[in-house]
Design an enzyme around this catalytic site. Structure first.
Site, short mmCIF file in Angstrom:
data_model
loop_
_atom_site.label_atom_id
_atom_site.label_comp_id
_atom_site.label_asym_id
_atom_site.label_seq_id
_atom_site.Cartn_x
_atom_site.Cartn_y
_atom_site.Cartn_z
N ASP A 13 -3.65 5.74 -7.14
CA ASP A 13 -4.85 4.89 -7.53
C ASP A 13 -4.79 4.12 -8.81
OD1 ASP A 13 -6.27 5.82 -5.35
OD2 ASP A 13 -6.73 7.47 -6.39
N LYS A 16 -1.34 -0.19 -7.93
CA LYS A 16 0.03 -0.46 -7.34
C LYS A 16 -0.17 -1.94 -6.54
CE LYS A 16 0.95 3.60 -5.63
NZ LYS A 16 -0.19 4.02 -6.04
N GLY A 40 -4.25 3.64 0.27
CA GLY A 40 -5.09 2.69 0.34
C GLY A 40 -4.88 1.41 -0.84
N HIS A 41 -4.45 0.38 -0.49
CA HIS A 41 -3.98 -0.62 -1.73
C HIS A 41 -5.01 -1.87 -1.73
CE1 HIS A 41 0.35 0.47 -2.31
NE2 HIS A 41 -0.49 1.53 -2.75
N GLN A 220 0.53 6.51 -3.08
CA GLN A 220 0.00 7.42 -4.02
C GLN A 220 0.68 7.54 -5.60
OE1 GLN A 220 1.20 8.99 -0.90
NE2 GLN A 220 -0.77 8.67 -0.11
#
Length: 427
Positions: A13, A16, A40-41, A220
């Site tokens: 988180d 990225k 999740g991006h 991650q």
């Protein structure tokens, strides 16, 4: 242009997705090498918010190629939904998205097993997302996994599926699964994604040999890498830079730079040690300012001061050539800011990352304190215009980590970026 890996330097988180989106314009290909739908991006472009879980965020640039490598575990219904969501928003993925036929599949029983295992662990739970990622990687390592390629051989697929359901029957007692129904469902999925699948190892290496540049992205962060993180409170794959080689089939000699991404503070989702965690009031304050909620699950993130012990360790494990610091603006109204540069355990100084959970759970962070800048940084575009104390804070972080800072993010928007590096990557 060099081939570059982007790696999270903390517990994930770190932002990225945004950084990949910002620098994608300088690359030909963006390739995802591990993880699954548990990632999740989030990318914000003007007033539009995009949350991507499996497809690299480079897909938002209309002329870029994106690859989902063999190291990723693919949830087909979720992937198809993601493709269709992008198409509805006028983002064409045809001839731009390539999926490895060697990638393993998250099957319905993996999700059931994941959730049951977490319940069974009780207060020793890991804090997984429940999306079946861990059990899928377990099957991969046990050599019983189902790969995308298996879907195009109905006999092989049916045989593997029947065997797996039978062997996992103890987990599925109250969740009967109809293999015939699953086969029909997944054959449809296979047909839907067929035009996107290929031998991505051959494809990506040929492109590199032809002079194309690749941006490698994982999911991650380093501290939940299955080998190098706070085991067992980790993910089930290698999120570190080495995972790019095994997750895409690209040799290390073809990769020139590794960029580490870290927040100006620290966050963590789920269970596990967190030496620099804030007290409740400060956690609530920073969580709300920084909107610290998981992109995949919506879970509130735990928040704490910048921990240079873990980031320094990440720099060693990954071989960072430069760092990007994100969310500096979240600290704009904090009067006194702390940096942890060592731990103390049983009267002894610990300045290297300890693998023992006993130490991590019981150590005391040793802080140095710096003055905050107490002014808005979110509209600044040049490093020289940052407040003096903000520059001091960043320079101290770079000094402790012994890695230069190449970029700073001061907001969620794509253009809220300050570039420091002279490399073409950050032009």
């Amino acid at each position: 242009m060099p081939n570059v890996i982007v790696v999270g330097a903390q517990w994930g988180d770190e932002g990225k997705g945004k950084i990949v989106d910002v620098i994608t314009k300088n690359f030909d290909i963006v390739a995802r090498y591990q993880g699954g739908f548990n990632a999740g991006h989030t990318v914000i472009i003007r007033d539009e918010k995009f949350v991507l879980h499996l497809i690299p965020s480079g897909i938002l640039h209309k002329d870029k190629i994106c690859i989902i490598g063999n190291g990723v575990v693919v949830d087909l219904p979720a992937l198809i939904k993601e493709i269709e969501s992008l198409e509805k928003r006028k983002i064409d993925v045809n001839n731009r998205l390539f999926i490895s036929r060697n990638a393993h599949l998250v099957m319905p029983y993996h999700k059931i097993i994941d959730q049951k295992q977490e319940i069974k662990k009780g207060n020793k739970k890991i804090g997984t997302t429940g999306h079946g990622i861990g059990p899928t990687y377990m099957d991969k390592m046990a050599r019983v996994g189902i790969r995308i390629d298996d879907l195009y051989d109905s006999e092989t697929f049916k045989s593997k599926l029947d065997t797996n359901i039978k062997e996992k029957r103890n987990f599925l007692k109250n969740h009967p699964l109809d293999s015939e129904k699953i086969v029909k469902e997944y054959v449809k999925y296979a047909d839907r994604i067929k035009n996107y699948t290929c031998n991505t190892v051959k494809f990506i290496n040929k492109e590199i040999d032809n002079g194309k540049s690749v941006l490698f992205e994982g999911a991650q962060g380093t501290m939940i890498d299955v080998d190098f993180g706070t085991y067992p409170y980790v993910t089930s794959s290698n999120s570190t830079a080495g995972g790019a080689c095994t997750g895409l089939g690209v040799g290390p000699t073809k990769i020139q730079e590794v960029i580490g991404i870290a927040k100006a503070y620290t966050t963590r989702v789920g269970e596990g040690p967190f030496p620099t965690e804030f007290d409740l009031d400060m956690s609530d304050k920073i969580r709300e300012i920084g909107k610290e909620y998981g992109a995949t699950t919506g879970r509130p993130r735990r928040c704490g001061w910048f921990d240079s012990v873990i980031v320094r360790y990440s720099a060693i494990v990954n071989g960072f050539t430069s760092m990007v610091i994100t969310k500096l603006d979240v600290l704009d109204q904090v009067k006194k800011i702390k940096i942890c540069n060592k731990y103390e355990y049983n009267g002894q100084i610990v300045d290297n990352f300890p693998y023992q959970l006993k130490i991590l759970n019981n150590c005391k962070p040793i802080y140095e304190e710096v003055d905050g800048w107490m002014t808005d940084t979110s509209r600044i575009s040049k490093y020289k215009d940052l407040p003096k104390n903000a520059k001091k804070y960043l320079e101290r972080i770079a000094e402790i980590i012994n890695v230069p800072i190449s970029m700073i993010s001061i907001g969620a928007e794509r253009n809220q970026i300050i570039k420091l590096g002279n490399s073409k990557i950050f032009s």
